[in-house]
Design a protein around this motif. Structure first.
Motif, PDB file in Angstrom:
ATOM      1  N   GLN A 187       0.830  -1.206   0.000  1.00 25.65           N
ATOM      2  CA  GLN A 187       0.000   0.000   0.000  1.00 25.65           C
ATOM      3  C   GLN A 187       0.867   1.260   0.000  1.00 25.65           C
ATOM      4  O   GLN A 187       0.541   2.257  -0.642  1.00 25.65           O
ATOM      5  CB  GLN A 187      -0.909   0.001   1.234  1.00 25.65           C
ATOM      6  N   GLU A 188       1.992   1.194   0.697  1.00 26.99           N
ATOM      7  CA  GLU A 188       2.903   2.335   0.750  1.00 26.99           C
ATOM      8  C   GLU A 188       3.782   2.431  -0.498  1.00 26.99           C
ATOM      9  O   GLU A 188       4.149   3.523  -0.922  1.00 26.99           O
ATOM     10  CB  GLU A 188       3.795   2.230   1.985  1.00 26.99           C
ATOM     11  N   LEU A 189       4.123   1.289  -1.081  1.00 31.48           N
ATOM     12  CA  LEU A 189       5.116   1.260  -2.150  1.00 31.48           C
ATOM     13  C   LEU A 189       4.524   1.186  -3.554  1.00 31.48           C
ATOM     14  O   LEU A 189       5.250   1.306  -4.528  1.00 31.48           O
ATOM     15  CB  LEU A 189       6.058   0.070  -1.948  1.00 31.48           C
ATOM     16  N   ARG A 190       3.209   0.985  -3.648  1.00 33.28           N
ATOM     17  CA  ARG A 190       2.611   0.820  -4.974  1.00 33.28           C
ATOM     18  C   ARG A 190       2.848   2.034  -5.859  1.00 33.28           C
ATOM     19  O   ARG A 190       3.062   1.913  -7.070  1.00 33.28           O
ATOM     20  CB  ARG A 190       1.109   0.552  -4.846  1.00 33.28           C
ATOM     21  N   GLN A 191       2.829   3.235  -5.260  1.00 30.94           N
ATOM     22  CA  GLN A 191       3.031   4.441  -6.061  1.00 30.94           C
ATOM     23  C   GLN A 191       4.441   4.518  -6.649  1.00 30.94           C
ATOM     24  O   GLN A 191       4.699   5.274  -7.577  1.00 30.94           O
ATOM     25  CB  GLN A 191       2.761   5.682  -5.208  1.00 30.94           C
ATOM     26  N   GLU A 192       5.363   3.724  -6.092  1.00 30.12           N
ATOM     27  CA  GLU A 192       6.722   3.672  -6.639  1.00 30.12           C
ATOM     28  C   GLU A 192       6.878   2.549  -7.658  1.00 30.12           C
ATOM     29  O   GLU A 192       7.983   2.273  -8.116  1.00 30.12           O
ATOM     30  CB  GLU A 192       7.731   3.476  -5.504  1.00 30.12           C
ATOM     31  N   GLY A 193       5.765   1.900  -7.992  1.00 25.40           N
ATOM     32  CA  GLY A 193       5.800   0.880  -9.021  1.00 25.40           C
ATOM     33  C   GLY A 193       5.930  -0.543  -8.520  1.00 25.40           C
ATOM     34  O   GLY A 193       6.006  -1.476  -9.318  1.00 25.40           O
ATOM     35  N   TYR A 194       5.960  -0.742  -7.199  1.00 26.17           N
ATOM     36  CA  TYR A 194       6.085  -2.094  -6.662  1.00 26.17           C
ATOM     37  C   TYR A 194       4.819  -2.888  -6.960  1.00 26.17           C
ATOM     38  O   TYR A 194       3.707  -2.355  -6.951  1.00 26.17           O
ATOM     39  CB  TYR A 194       6.309  -2.051  -5.149  1.00 26.17           C
ATOM     40  N   GLN A 195       4.985  -4.192  -7.190  1.00 25.08           N
ATOM     41  CA  GLN A 195       3.876  -5.087  -7.491  1.00 25.08           C
ATOM     42  C   GLN A 195       3.755  -6.161  -6.411  1.00 25.08           C
ATOM     43  O   GLN A 195       4.668  -6.380  -5.607  1.00 25.08           O
ATOM     44  CB  GLN A 195       4.082  -5.738  -8.858  1.00 25.08           C
ATOM     45  N   ALA A 196       2.620  -6.854  -6.410  1.00 24.39           N
ATOM     46  CA  ALA A 196       2.286  -7.771  -5.328  1.00 24.39           C
ATOM     47  C   ALA A 196       3.263  -8.934  -5.172  1.00 24.39           C
ATOM     48  O   ALA A 196       3.450  -9.437  -4.070  1.00 24.39           O
ATOM     49  CB  ALA A 196       0.868  -8.303  -5.523  1.00 24.39           C
ATOM     50  N   ASP A 197       3.883  -9.397  -6.256  1.00 21.40           N
ATOM     51  CA  ASP A 197       4.757 -10.561  -6.131  1.00 21.40           C
ATOM     52  C   ASP A 197       6.236 -10.184  -6.066  1.00 21.40           C
ATOM     53  O   ASP A 197       7.108 -11.040  -6.193  1.00 21.40           O
ATOM     54  CB  ASP A 197       4.522 -11.536  -7.292  1.00 21.40           C
ATOM     55  N   TRP A 198       6.538  -8.909  -5.827  1.00 21.14           N
ATOM     56  CA  TRP A 198       7.929  -8.476  -5.791  1.00 21.14           C
ATOM     57  C   TRP A 198       8.571  -8.835  -4.462  1.00 21.14           C
ATOM     58  O   TRP A 198       7.918  -8.914  -3.417  1.00 21.14           O
ATOM     59  CB  TRP A 198       8.026  -6.971  -6.033  1.00 21.14           C
ATOM     60  N   LEU A 199       9.877  -9.032  -4.492  1.00 16.56           N
ATOM     61  CA  LEU A 199      10.652  -9.258  -3.281  1.00 16.56           C
ATOM     62  C   LEU A 199      11.279  -7.947  -2.839  1.00 16.56           C
ATOM     63  O   LEU A 199      11.817  -7.193  -3.661  1.00 16.56           O
ATOM     64  CB  LEU A 199      11.751 -10.292  -3.535  1.00 16.56           C
ATOM     65  N   ILE A 200      11.226  -7.668  -1.551  1.00 17.54           N
ATOM     66  CA  ILE A 200      11.829  -6.435  -1.031  1.00 17.54           C
ATOM     67  C   ILE A 200      12.690  -6.764   0.180  1.00 17.54           C
ATOM     68  O   ILE A 200      12.535  -7.802   0.821  1.00 17.54           O
ATOM     69  CB  ILE A 200      10.767  -5.382  -0.642  1.00 17.54           C
ATOM     70  N   GLY A 201      13.607  -5.854   0.503  1.00 13.41           N
ATOM     71  CA  GLY A 201      14.441  -6.019   1.682  1.00 13.41           C
ATOM     72  C   GLY A 201      13.618  -5.872   2.946  1.00 13.41           C
ATOM     73  O   GLY A 201      12.861  -4.915   3.090  1.00 13.41           O
TER      74      GLY A 201
END
Length: 611
Positions: free
Chosen positions: A178-192
């Motif tokens: 919800q916080e990162l979607r505006q930066e282009g993140y998608q539901a199946d992405w891996l993040i630190g």
């Protein structure tokens, strides 16, 4: 019969209504086609296309000499597109897939349900084994819609080494998305999710690539329109020295106890080794939530009683015990309230308020007899330091502690770092409790409410080694672009200075060198290198006492400062000294494996080694 005048009025009204309608329609069309034309085209394009993202190779994380701490490896990605498969063929495909992937058919059906419903492409498996990929390729004629492609994904070649500093990746959760979607993140992405992977996620992640697939009105995949190549993330070079890190990890592991080790360069603040034990293998988190691989690894890490995900180096707060006597000794000599020649008698305990008062034990039950200041440090005599503490009072000790940077986060940069605690008279201002001599006595030997984190202990001994220079602990040397160009360089950051007389620093250097040469820290002796150190035992009401050990070397020109903490290690001279010795040897003698004799401490029969 309607008159001509009435007819004209009605006709005029109808024309006005029609004109208004067409006017509104024209304005709406103008708004949609001209004002919002670009947005409408984007929405229309989105409705006829589907995106399949390809993760970018994540930026490398290196040690100070360029050795790899976190890399990428080629992995097999399994894709599935149901196409126009009828139910019978689809059922056979699912049966064959379930057998090859060693999963239940019903689990696989649930995984494929969205793709089957819309006939759209889906990631079936992110990190398939080579055997699985080959088995799928062999059965390709019998598996319509299934394809195997390769993708570069994160890998930690050293397993659990430095895991609490490096961190780990995992699938983005709903709150983060919800916080990162505006930066282009998608539901199946891996993040630190932790450590450097989290702090520098945006630059390590790179730019995802993928395929833009044309779909029809029913959502079925028709053809690939174009493909965007993924761009690698930025490269981070840390201050860690892999050789020193391995020596620290191996030495602490031999104790088979939880603990932490932090080694620093006292001239720059660069962190050379950073260990929290038990550790964990960050590779186990690389399976995404939707993947069909075994996910018991991450779950068991969270529920284990020994808390492998807990960063003891920055989040564990413990009484420092006798390593705090370095601060008390510095305050005493600098204030001139105590002379190096002053002596006190140690009968094995200190009686508060004189004979008959509450007793504070010394580690040597039979007592040290009459000792001067240097001998008190050499033997870590609690009785002597209780006398010194009462002579100083808590204010001087509190003030100098905070000048050393204690009682506050060090600024290392890792999330959740604790501040420790330095007590003082002010802690009781709002209550009925008062500060008593017993509080001062406990404070003077590092007990009571004094609390350190291992990173703070490392900072304290680093400041001691540099004779007052306080450098902010630093874990990054530089960041480079995927093309290798320098993006950012991190220079040493001097954040303060403890201004003590040269004679005070000289007294402490000599006293701490004697602790190793003939006192409680003899297990850290290294031929040809003068090591200064202090042992410590932290009382633990929940079980066996904890062990502390801080050291720096060579005393004449320090190049490394080390703090070792061993939970339930009891005595710093026994549990901590051999660890510090191997770390210093790795740093200064260019060797990781120490001789067998360096792994044990031999003491004379009868009296156990103190603190």
């Amino acid at each position: 019969m309607v008159s001509s005048t009435e007819f004209e009025k009605r006709l005029s009204f109808v024309l006005i209504v029609i004109s208004f309608f067409f006017g509104f329609l024209f304005i709406r069309l103008f708004y949609l086609q001209v004002v919002q034309g670009a947005n409408m085209r984007t929405i229309a394009e989105a409705n006829r296309t589907s995106l399949l993202f390809e993760r970018a190779p994540r930026g490398l994380i290196l040690d100070r000499s360029g050795q790899v701490l976190a890399s990428n490896r080629q992995t097999f990605l399994i894709l599935f597109t149901p196409l126009e498969l009828n139910k019978d063929i689809l059922a056979k495909v699912i049966r064959r897939l379930a057998n090859i992937l060693n999963v239940k058919e019903e689990d696989l059906e649930r995984k494929l349900a969205p793709a089957i419903k819309h006939s759209s492409m889906v990631r079936l498996l992110d990190r398939a084994s080579r055997a699985t990929a080959f088995a799928l390729e062999e059965q390709k004629p019998n598996l319509p819609g299934v394809s195997v492609v390769t993708e570069m994904q994160r890998s930690y070649p050293n397993g659990a080494l430095a895991a609490h500093l490096l961190g780990y990746l995992s699938q983005v959760n709903a709150g983060e998305l919800q916080e990162l979607r505006q930066e282009g993140y998608q539901a199946d992405w891996l993040i630190g999710k932790m450590g450097l992977e989290k702090i520098y996620d945006r630059i390590l992640r790179g730019e995802y690539g993928g395929m833009r697939i044309e779909v029809d009105a029913s959502g079925r995949s028709v053809k690939i329109l174009d493909r965007k190549k993924a761009v690698s993330g930025y490269q981070i070079k840390t201050t860690l020295d892999l050789k020193i890190q391995k020596a620290a990890e191996d030495a602490l592991a031999e104790t088979k106890k939880p603990g932490a080790v932090v080694a620093m360069d006292p001239k720059t603040g660069e962190v050379l080794a950073f260990v929290s034990a038990p550790s964990f293998d960050p590779n186990v988190f690389l399976y995404t939530r939707g993947e069909l691989a075994d996910q018991e690894g991450p779950g068991s890490l969270v529920t284990r009683e020994d808390l492998p995900l807990f960063n003891r180096a920055t989040q564990g707060m413990f009484p420092p015990g006798s390593i705090f006597k370095i601060i008390v000794a510095a305050a005493a000599i600098e204030s001139k309230k105590v002379s190096p020649a002053d002596t006190y008698f140690c009968p094995g305990y200190f009686a508060l308020g004189g004979p008959g008062g509450k007793k504070i034990s010394c580690w040597k039950k039979t007592g040290h007899g009459t000792v001067n200041f240097s001998e008190a440090i050499l033997n870590s005599c609690n009785v002597y330091f209780c006398h010194v503490g009462l002579k100083l009072g808590p204010d001087l000790i509190e003030r100098l502690s905070k000048k050393f940077g204690l009682g506050a986060p060090t600024g290392l940069g890792l999330a959740g770092e604790k501040s420790g605690y330095i007590p003082g008279r002010g802690m009781f201002k709002k209550g009925n409790r008062h500060w008593y001599d017993g509080d001062t006595a406990n404070m003077s030997i590092g007990q009571g409410t004094v609390l350190f984190t291992p990173i703070q202990a490392a900072l304290m001994i680093s400041v001691m080694a540099s004779h007052g220079k306080i450098y902010q602990p630093q874990i990054i040397k530089e960041i480079r672009t995927p093309e290798g160009e320098l993006y950012e360089e991190f220079n040493p950051k001097l954040v303060g200075e403890v201004d003590l007389a040269d004679s005070t620093w000289s007294f402490l250097d000599q006293a701490l060198a004697r602790v190793v040469g003939e006192g409680t820290a003899q297990g850290a002796k290294i031929p040809g290198i003068t090591v200064g150190a202090k042992t410590g035992t932290a009382q633990n009401p929940q079980g066996k006492d904890h062990a502390w050990f801080v050291a720096y070397a060579p005393v004449e020109d320090p190049k490394i400062a080390v703090a070792v903490f061993v939970e339930h290690g009891i005595k710093g001279g026994v549990a901590g000294a051999p660890i510090a010795k191997r770390i210093i040897e790795a740093a200064l003698l260019n060797q990781v494996e120490s001789p067998a004799s360096s792994k044990k401490i031999f003491v004379s029969e009868g009296e156990p080694i103190g603190d």
